[in-house]
Design a protein around this motif. Structure first.
Motif, PDB file in Angstrom:
ATOM      1  N   GLU A 289      35.604   3.204 -37.947  1.00 57.50           N
ATOM      2  CA  GLU A 289      34.123   3.224 -38.507  1.00 57.50           C
ATOM      3  C   GLU A 289      35.022   3.580 -40.192  1.00 57.50           C
ATOM      4  OE1 GLU A 289      32.023   3.823 -36.808  1.00 57.50           O
ATOM      5  OE2 GLU A 289      32.254   3.182 -34.989  1.00 57.50           O
ATOM      6  N   ALA A 290      33.279   2.916 -41.041  1.00 56.13           N
ATOM      7  CA  ALA A 290      33.188   3.378 -42.425  1.00 56.13           C
ATOM      8  C   ALA A 290      32.104   3.379 -42.239  1.00 56.13           C
ATOM      9  CB  ALA A 290      33.860   1.807 -42.896  1.00 56.13           C
ATOM     10  N   GLU A 291      31.269   4.416 -42.938  1.00 57.71           N
ATOM     11  CA  GLU A 291      29.842   4.846 -43.147  1.00 57.71           C
ATOM     12  C   GLU A 291      28.988   4.057 -42.317  1.00 57.71           C
ATOM     13  OE1 GLU A 291      29.089   3.868 -47.309  1.00 57.71           O
ATOM     14  OE2 GLU A 291      30.727   4.715 -47.864  1.00 57.71           O
ATOM     15  N   GLY A 292      29.363   4.386 -40.534  1.00 58.89           N
ATOM     16  CA  GLY A 292      28.080   3.886 -39.638  1.00 58.89           C
ATOM     17  C   GLY A 292      28.614   2.202 -38.774  1.00 58.89           C
ATOM     18  N   ALA A 293      29.673   1.480 -39.683  1.00 62.16           N
ATOM     19  CA  ALA A 293      29.339   0.359 -39.350  1.00 62.16           C
ATOM     20  C   ALA A 293      31.446   0.404 -39.206  1.00 62.16           C
ATOM     21  CB  ALA A 293      29.278  -0.806 -40.556  1.00 62.16           C
ATOM     22  N   LYS A 294      31.610  -0.771 -38.176  1.00 57.47           N
ATOM     23  CA  LYS A 294      32.985  -0.780 -37.525  1.00 57.47           C
ATOM     24  C   LYS A 294      34.292  -2.384 -39.097  1.00 57.47           C
ATOM     25  CE  LYS A 294      34.994   0.074 -33.276  1.00 57.47           C
ATOM     26  NZ  LYS A 294      35.163  -0.573 -32.137  1.00 57.47           N
ATOM     27  N   VAL A 295      34.640  -1.424 -39.382  1.00 59.14           N
ATOM     28  CA  VAL A 295      35.299  -2.940 -40.416  1.00 59.14           C
ATOM     29  C   VAL A 295      37.347  -2.877 -39.838  1.00 59.14           C
ATOM     30  CG1 VAL A 295      36.391  -2.828 -42.872  1.00 59.14           C
ATOM     31  CG2 VAL A 295      34.263  -1.606 -42.209  1.00 59.14           C
ATOM     32  N   ALA A 296      37.271  -4.233 -39.183  1.00 60.34           N
ATOM     33  CA  ALA A 296      38.189  -4.601 -39.276  1.00 60.34           C
ATOM     34  C   ALA A 296      39.431  -4.240 -40.219  1.00 60.34           C
ATOM     35  CB  ALA A 296      37.881  -6.106 -39.108  1.00 60.34           C
ATOM     36  N   ASP A 297      40.722  -4.269 -39.316  1.00 55.53           N
ATOM     37  CA  ASP A 297      41.872  -3.817 -40.037  1.00 55.53           C
ATOM     38  C   ASP A 297      42.432  -4.325 -39.776  1.00 55.53           C
ATOM     39  OD1 ASP A 297      43.185  -2.608 -42.346  1.00 55.53           O
ATOM     40  OD2 ASP A 297      44.104  -1.033 -41.160  1.00 55.53           O
ATOM     41  N   GLU A 298      42.288  -6.206 -40.056  1.00 56.12           N
ATOM     42  CA  GLU A 298      43.435  -6.842 -39.193  1.00 56.12           C
ATOM     43  C   GLU A 298      44.765  -7.027 -40.048  1.00 56.12           C
ATOM     44  OE1 GLU A 298      44.769  -9.407 -36.594  1.00 56.12           O
ATOM     45  OE2 GLU A 298      43.018  -8.683 -37.006  1.00 56.12           O
ATOM     46  N   PRO A 299      45.843  -6.440 -39.417  1.00 55.15           N
ATOM     47  CA  PRO A 299      46.927  -6.721 -40.888  1.00 55.15           C
ATOM     48  C   PRO A 299      47.029  -7.956 -41.082  1.00 55.15           C
ATOM     49  CG  PRO A 299      47.474  -5.696 -38.403  1.00 55.15           C
ATOM     50  CD  PRO A 299      46.148  -6.547 -38.325  1.00 55.15           C
ATOM     51  N   LYS A 300      47.897  -8.343 -42.113  1.00 51.30           N
ATOM     52  CA  LYS A 300      47.472  -9.256 -43.441  1.00 51.30           C
ATOM     53  C   LYS A 300      49.748  -9.808 -43.470  1.00 51.30           C
ATOM     54  CE  LYS A 300      44.587  -8.805 -46.358  1.00 51.30           C
ATOM     55  NZ  LYS A 300      43.774  -6.632 -44.824  1.00 51.30           N
ATOM     56  N   SER A 301      49.422 -11.095 -43.290  1.00 52.70           N
ATOM     57  CA  SER A 301      51.321 -11.493 -42.833  1.00 52.70           C
ATOM     58  C   SER A 301      51.732 -11.118 -44.716  1.00 52.70           C
ATOM     59  CB  SER A 301      51.297 -12.447 -42.886  1.00 52.70           C
ATOM     60  OG  SER A 301      51.337 -12.494 -41.632  1.00 52.70           O
ATOM     61  N   LEU A 302      52.973 -10.351 -44.705  1.00 56.43           N
ATOM     62  CA  LEU A 302      53.524 -10.360 -46.175  1.00 56.43           C
ATOM     63  C   LEU A 302      54.997 -10.927 -45.528  1.00 56.43           C
ATOM     64  CD1 LEU A 302      53.663  -6.536 -46.149  1.00 56.43           C
ATOM     65  CD2 LEU A 302      52.560  -8.238 -46.934  1.00 56.43           C
ATOM     66  N   PHE A 303      55.569 -12.038 -44.927  1.00 52.11           N
ATOM     67  CA  PHE A 303      56.558 -12.478 -44.517  1.00 52.11           C
ATOM     68  C   PHE A 303      56.490 -12.746 -42.851  1.00 52.11           C
ATOM     69  CE2 PHE A 303      61.631 -12.423 -43.749  1.00 52.11           C
ATOM     70  CZ  PHE A 303      61.357 -13.283 -44.789  1.00 52.11           C
ATOM     71  N   LYS A 304      56.605 -14.527 -43.444  1.00 52.30           N
ATOM     72  CA  LYS A 304      56.815 -15.283 -42.156  1.00 52.30           C
ATOM     73  C   LYS A 304      58.194 -16.209 -41.990  1.00 52.30           C
ATOM     74  CE  LYS A 304      53.263 -16.508 -40.318  1.00 52.30           C
ATOM     75  NZ  LYS A 304      52.244 -16.997 -39.274  1.00 52.30           N
ATOM     76  N   GLU A 305      59.175 -15.489 -40.880  1.00 55.52           N
ATOM     77  CA  GLU A 305      60.195 -16.509 -40.148  1.00 55.52           C
ATOM     78  C   GLU A 305      59.930 -17.319 -38.937  1.00 55.52           C
ATOM     79  OE1 GLU A 305      63.884 -14.801 -42.888  1.00 55.52           O
ATOM     80  OE2 GLU A 305      63.608 -13.857 -40.514  1.00 55.52           O
ATOM     81  N   ARG A 306      59.471 -16.563 -38.706  1.00 53.88           N
ATOM     82  CA  ARG A 306      59.019 -17.146 -37.419  1.00 53.88           C
ATOM     83  C   ARG A 306      58.140 -18.719 -37.347  1.00 53.88           C
ATOM     84  NH1 ARG A 306      57.850 -15.250 -33.295  1.00 53.88           N
ATOM     85  NH2 ARG A 306      55.828 -14.138 -33.665  1.00 53.88           N
ATOM     86  N   HIS A 307      58.465 -19.551 -36.559  1.00 49.13           N
ATOM     87  CA  HIS A 307      57.451 -20.597 -36.563  1.00 49.13           C
ATOM     88  C   HIS A 307      56.348 -20.435 -35.184  1.00 49.13           C
ATOM     89  CE1 HIS A 307      55.954 -25.060 -37.525  1.00 49.13           C
ATOM     90  NE2 HIS A 307      56.008 -25.106 -35.652  1.00 49.13           N
ATOM     91  N   VAL A 308      54.812 -21.507 -35.796  1.00 44.91           N
ATOM     92  CA  VAL A 308      54.559 -21.108 -34.778  1.00 44.91           C
ATOM     93  C   VAL A 308      53.152 -22.180 -34.532  1.00 44.91           C
ATOM     94  CG1 VAL A 308      53.401 -18.339 -34.108  1.00 44.91           C
ATOM     95  CG2 VAL A 308      52.372 -19.614 -35.819  1.00 44.91           C
ATOM     96  N   GLY A 309      52.731 -22.861 -33.937  1.00 44.62           N
ATOM     97  CA  GLY A 309      52.618 -24.266 -33.575  1.00 44.62           C
ATOM     98  C   GLY A 309      53.052 -25.309 -32.423  1.00 44.62           C
TER      99      GLY A 309
END
Length: 181
Positions: free
Chosen positions: A107-127
């Motif tokens: 909750e941020a001033e009455g509205a919901k704000v998503a706090d989605e984690p951001k990638s800093l380092f990726k080694e695993r392949h997806v897809g």
């Protein structure tokens, strides 16, 4: 993409050649005349899963690493002339319960704000993942057995010894009629 395209690509392993070594596995494309034509555009962003292939007198056993694969319905197998299997898997990005909970929002001033984690380092392949194997004898695709345990996909492909005799007889007959023998 056609099955033939898969067979002509370095993602393919031809088990009909005798005595594979790890060096041969690394440089499979060296004796592949189609590699110069392909340059992998059809396989861009397609990962090659690691596999172990074993055999006994009745079957071939393939064990492939697919971390994050949760259900067998995500595995697609295709057979070409009962000698080649093409294995395709698509893996989605994995997010554990702790990460999902953290990204739900605050909750941020009455509205919901998503706090989605951001990638800093990726080694695993997806897809997309893809691998194909050609065997030295015919296989029985209709008797294939598949299991999934701890991210290891196991495929058992029974050998078709009677079918191999038929194939050999066809080659002999064809050779006789062409005057080769």
């Amino acid at each position: 993409m056609s099955p033939l395209t898969h067979l002509l690509h370095p993602h393919h392993v031809n088990l009909t050649k005798a005595h594979h070594t790890s060096v041969q596995t690394l440089f499979q494309h060296v004796d592949d005349p189609y590699y110069a034509l392909d340059h992998q555009p059809s396989h861009k962003d397609v990962a090659v899963p690691k596999f172990d292939v074993r055999e006994n007198s009745t079957a071939f056993f393939l064990n492939g690493e697919f971390p994050g694969l949760m259900k067998l319905s995500d595995v697609l197998t295709e057979f070409v002339e009962k000698k080649t299997v093409i294995i395709r898997v698509t893996l989605e990005e994995w997010r554990g319960e702790v990460e999902k909970e953290a990204g739900k929002g605050k909750e941020a001033e009455g509205a919901k704000v998503a706090d989605e984690p951001k990638s800093l380092f990726k080694e695993r392949h997806v897809g997309k993942f893809e691998r194909s194997f050609t065997f030295p004898v015919l296989i029985k695709p209709d008797q294939m057995k598949v299991s999934l345990e701890a991210g290891i996909l196991t495929i058992m492909l029974p050998k078709d010894t009677q079918g191999e005799n038929v194939e050999e007889a066809r080659r002999v007959i064809a050779a006789e009629f062409s005057g080769v023998i």
